[in-house]
Design an enzyme around this catalytic site. Structure first.
Site, PDB file in Angstrom:
ATOM      1  N   HIS A   5       7.763  -1.027  -3.496  1.00 24.22           N
ATOM      2  CA  HIS A   5       6.625  -0.882  -2.578  1.00 24.22           C
ATOM      3  C   HIS A   5       5.492  -0.047  -3.157  1.00 24.22           C
ATOM      4  CE1 HIS A   5       8.205  -2.728   1.142  1.00 24.22           C
ATOM      5  NE2 HIS A   5       9.373  -2.277   0.748  1.00 24.22           N
ATOM      6  N   LYS A  15      -4.243   4.251   9.021  1.00 21.67           N
ATOM      7  CA  LYS A  15      -3.167   4.217   8.036  1.00 21.67           C
ATOM      8  C   LYS A  15      -2.835   5.639   7.625  1.00 21.67           C
ATOM      9  CE  LYS A  15      -5.764   1.457   5.600  1.00 21.67           C
ATOM     10  NZ  LYS A  15      -4.900   0.336   5.286  1.00 21.67           N
ATOM     11  N   ARG A  16      -1.733   5.792   6.926  1.00 16.47           N
ATOM     12  CA  ARG A  16      -1.346   7.104   6.444  1.00 16.47           C
ATOM     13  C   ARG A  16      -2.505   7.726   5.664  1.00 16.47           C
ATOM     14  NH1 ARG A  16       1.546   7.698   1.611  1.00 16.47           N
ATOM     15  NH2 ARG A  16       1.871   5.448   1.712  1.00 16.47           N
ATOM     16  N   LYS A  60      -5.875   5.679  -0.410  1.00 17.33           N
ATOM     17  CA  LYS A  60      -6.329   4.800   0.663  1.00 17.33           C
ATOM     18  C   LYS A  60      -7.803   5.037   0.998  1.00 17.33           C
ATOM     19  CE  LYS A  60      -1.691   4.307   2.618  1.00 17.33           C
ATOM     20  NZ  LYS A  60      -1.489   2.861   2.481  1.00 17.33           N
ATOM     21  N   THR A 105       0.132  -3.994   5.515  1.00 15.97           N
ATOM     22  CA  THR A 105       0.409  -4.902   6.635  1.00 15.97           C
ATOM     23  C   THR A 105      -0.599  -4.674   7.759  1.00 15.97           C
ATOM     24  OG1 THR A 105       2.052  -3.342   7.516  1.00 15.97           O
ATOM     25  CG2 THR A 105       2.875  -5.174   6.163  1.00 15.97           C
ATOM     26  N   LYS A 115      -2.358  -7.374  10.455  1.00 12.10           N
ATOM     27  CA  LYS A 115      -2.374  -7.232  11.916  1.00 12.10           C
ATOM     28  C   LYS A 115      -3.799  -7.281  12.449  1.00 12.10           C
ATOM     29  CE  LYS A 115       1.544  -4.175  11.295  1.00 12.10           C
ATOM     30  NZ  LYS A 115       1.896  -2.759  11.082  1.00 12.10           N
TER      31      LYS A 115
END
Length: 825
Positions: free
Chosen positions: A367, A558-559, A564, A666, A670
């Site tokens: 991952h 998100k985290r 990110k 993901t 969504k």
């Protein structure tokens, strides 16, 4: 025995309103001992949960009988995380009894929507990894595939996040405070798990060594079973979570001396193993606890799997024909060594036979592309906590390196790179290497990710055993992330394509023609607006900020992590803020920028980013010159339940990680499925989303993976962008000054310094392209018809990203399992 398996021993429960009403009342009185006249809303929540559980358990029993009768091969999904969220609505929708249950509760004067909100999120995960695991379990059950999950029953899940004065404050997540009506404790099915101790080696008459792991500490793993219901008549599979129980409740010597605290101290230490998700591993004690957690659940799960296999009268050599085990990331990688220990030490197989069985049983999902995120354990720690496993890992490594040496003679650098032991950083066990070597397949979770695994991270292993590397792109469950989370859009889809899309998401392509239908676009737009109004009310209730539902809802959820690039989004917020104050944004669309996510407690920079977001929001949201044209909101304690409110309301989905860093994502799936347009880099699954929805219906910007690597290789100086871009320099100067932190002028200097002098994730290099892409977003959003057309096409073309397609590929290409639907008489 076969006659019993195929014959029901009880009458199936009815699922109409009257039957549910009787069940709910019965559970309230007979299971909970509560009077309907004085029962609280939580009492009713527990009563309806138990009534629904009754119906799941019927099908659960039939499912197990069917698998056993068919001698079906099963997959066991080993994961440290299962972000399963709330269970009640999901179970009712999957069983097809939601409306009947709502009507039944209404007879008692109880509002189902009110009591739904009382159920805690089972936050047994951190983010995408745990949510993917939950989606896979949902899909296995919905597609009648024999699959089960194994994990840890954390007493405290992912921490509850509070934002106090802009700071993240962590509180224990006491999700079990009121009990868990979905779980079934199994105290009769304990398994012992050993730590520490020492090894004794004996030699048999044939010269073969036998190893005995002696003394040490034993902890018992007690299972709790959670039924996993499939949708629309699917099977009910099982998630088994392990809780640590001390082997001895009291040290009698201490107790006899009157030292009660000393007597129970060892009990408390032992049971800490399943106390909390991801203990802080910044300390030696935290790292040791993390290793013990991973081995604890792996050992218990493998013992459980082998016992079931043995009870079914199968030989050990036949294990790969009946059992597939998927390692979800590196956390359960110690399973490779543990299965070898069980087969060789406990069941007397030869090393060669045990190794063949092990490799044919395991598969590994990677991952992450970042080497620093791949788990490694100091040899000293592994040798002390798990001495037999360290010995087994040495033996695996020795044999593997001999094979490599035979195929690539003289290549000492290759041997060093692929060794299971990293000799260059203080002798550490590389758990990803163990997983790759001990599995028959290693898969990435997006096309780009898998390509980069083969060409960079695991390139040496790919040269040695290329057939083991495959791709399985992630997906999301339409049951939760559309059917449950977005009932308005779900009804819209039902009206136009029927209800089969919940099982077959490719049916959404039938919506494409509606993109050119003005009435359909208007209906689609009204559904989105209703969802935005719901989110606006949630924001006001949660953080006290009023937002305009007519504005663009620009979402990054998100985290919190530097790769990110929440900071890149925040730089854009400051840019918009400056434009508005300068009078250069009069024609721009009003925008509400929403952040949500948790920072790991020990991740200092991530927590500083949260503070900066809140400081910027405080200034922007209270500036009278800005008004409603720009709002910035950080929604605290992001989880599955809040995501089901945010995602259906999003207009713009921020997927802006540095190219080559995000494995898949993901959240991007969504959001697009619910009609949000994506702005993103060509990273992770963004590439495949672009290919599916069309390049005209997504906003792509920034450096590509090869350009990122070239820039780093040739020497990257972020100061060049600071000097050459006055707009960017102004934003950074404001953040570095007291503009957003008048009480502490140097509060955010470390963030700015990290960007100016390192910029590890190339925010400044992508800033200009990102702002330009956002200007295109603004232009399209102001054309409501065009925006709606593109949004509708996003929903229509997201069928590929169903978790059902993902699981079908796993089942066919990796696990070798087949459909087996339970029948209920």
């Amino acid at each position: 025995m076969n006659d019993i398996l195929h014959e029901s021993v009880f009458t199936p429960l009815e699922n109409d309103r009257k039957a549910l009403s009787d069940s709910i009342r019965g559970r309230l009185i007979h299971s909970l001992g509560k009077d309907p006249l004085s029962a609280t809303e939580r009492d009713w929540l527990n009563a309806v949960s138990l009534a629904v559980r009754e119906r799941m358990l019927e099908r659960w029993i039939f499912t197990r009988r069917n698998y056993q009768a068919a001698d079906a091969k099963r997959v066991y999904y080993l994961s440290m995380e299962f972000l399963i969220g709330r269970g009640l609505v999901n179970a009712m929708l999957n069983l097809g009894i939601y409306d009947a249950a709502r009507e039944a509760l209404a007879e008692f004067g109880v509002d189902l929507e009110r009591i739904e909100e009382l159920e805690p999120d089972a936050a047994l995960g951190n983010g995408g990894l745990g949510r993917l695991a939950a989606c896979i379990l949902d899909s296995l059950a919905s597609q009648c595939l024999p699959g089960f999950g194994y994990g840890i029953r954390y007493e405290y899940g992912m921490f509850t996040q509070e934002i106090r004065d802009g700071f993240q404050i962590e509180h224990p997540d006491t999700w079990l405070r009121y009990g868990n009506p979905w779980e079934l404790p199994r105290p009769e099915a304990l398994h012992p798990v050993r730590f520490y101790g020492h090894l004794i080696t004996h030699y048999r008459g044939d010269g073969e060594a036998q190893h005995f792991w002696e003394d040490g500490e034993t902890v018992y793993a007690m299972p709790y079973d959670l039924p996993v219901p499939g949708y629309g008549g699917g099977n009910v599979n099982n998630l088994r979570l392990w809780s640590a129980k001390a082997s001895r409740d009291f040290e009698l010597e201490y107790f006899n001396e009157g030292d009660y605290i000393g007597a129970v101290e060892q009990k408390n230490v032992s049971e800490n193993i399943s106390r909390v998700l991801y203990p802080n591993d910044a300390s030696q004690a935290g790292r040791e606890l993390r290793l013990k957690q991973e081995y604890f659940f792996v050992s218990a799960s493998l013992q459980d799997i082998l016992k079931r296999h043995h009870d079914d009268d199968h030989t050990w050599e036949a294990l790969p024909e009946h059992v597939a085990i998927q390692l979800n990331d590196t956390h359960p990688a110690i399973a490779v060594a543990e299965l070898m220990r069980l087969l060789v030490d406990e069941h007397d197989l030869t090393w060669e036979a045990a190794w063949d069985i092990t490799v044919r049983t395991f598969a590994y999902t990677n991952h992450t592309l970042m080497p620093e995120a791949l788990e490694t354990w100091p040899v000293e720690l592994m040798s002390r906590v798990l001495p037999r496993h360290m010995q087994i890992i040495y033996d695996i490594n020795h044999r593997f390196l001999n094979e490599v040496r035979h195929c690539f003679p003289g290549d000492q650098d290759l041997l060093r790179r692929v060794s299971l032991i990293d000799e260059d950083h203080g002798r550490r066990v590389r758990m990803a290497h163990l997983a790759v070597v001990g599995s028959h397949h290693t898969n990435g979770v997006a096309a780009l990710h898998s390509e980069l695994l083969r060409n960079t991270l695991f390139n040496d292993f790919y040269r040695i055993m290329p057939a083991r590397f495959v791709n399985v792109t992630n997906g999301v469950t339409p049951r939760l992330w559309l059917h449950q989370a977005n009932p308005g859009l779900s009804r819209f889809i039902d009206e136009h394509v029927g209800q089969e899309w919940v099982h077959d998401l490719n049916r959404l392509t039938e919506l494409e023609a509606l993109a050119d239908d003005a009435e359909a676009r208007a209906n689609f737009r009204e559904i989105k607006l209703a969802n935005k109004r719901r989110l606006a009310a949630y924001i006001e209730r949660t953080v006290g900020v009023q937002v305009d539902p007519q504005a663009m809802f620009d979402v990054q959820i998100k985290r919190i992590h530097e790769y990110k690039r929440q900071l890149l989004k925040l730089l854009h917020v400051v840019t918009l803020y400056n434009r508005i104050r300068d009078g250069h944004a009069d024609d721009c669309a009003a925008r509400v920028v929403l952040f949500a996510g948790k920072a790991a407690p020990a991740y200092v920079m991530a927590k500083q980013i949260i503070r900066l977001i809140n400081d910027v929001a405080d200034v922007v949201n209270n500036d009278p010159l800005v008004g409603d044209r720009l709002k910035c909101v950080f929604i605290p304690n992001y989880g599955v339940s809040s995501a089901t409110v945010i995602i259906p309301a999003a207009d713009l989905s921020e997927q802006i990680s540095t190219a080559g860093t995000e494995a898949s994502g993901t959240g991007n799936m969504k959001l697009a499925l619910n009609g949000a347009l994506t702005i993103g880099t060509l990273d992770g699954a963004n590439i495949e989303i672009r290919d599916e929805v069309g390049a005209d219906n997504i906003f792509i910007f920034g450096l590509h993976t090869d350009e990122v690597e070239a820039l780093r290789r040739n020497g990257y100086d972020p100061m060049n962008h600071y000097r050459d871009n006055p707009q960017l320099a102004r934003c950074l100067n404001m953040i570095a000054s007291d503009f957003f932190a008048p009480d502490d002028p140097h509060r955010h200097k470390a963030i700015v310094d990290s960007l100016l002098y390192e910029d590890r994730y190339l925010l400044l290099a992508d800033y200009a392209a990102y702002v330009q892409a956002q200007d295109q977003v603004d232009q399209v959003f102001r054309d409501k018809e065009e925006w709606t057309r593109r949004a509708l096409l996003n929903t229509a073309r997201m069928g590929y990203f169903s978790i059902d397609r993902t699981v079908q590929e796993y089942a066919r290409d990796i696990w070798g399992i087949e459909r087996n639907c339970a029948s209920q008489r």
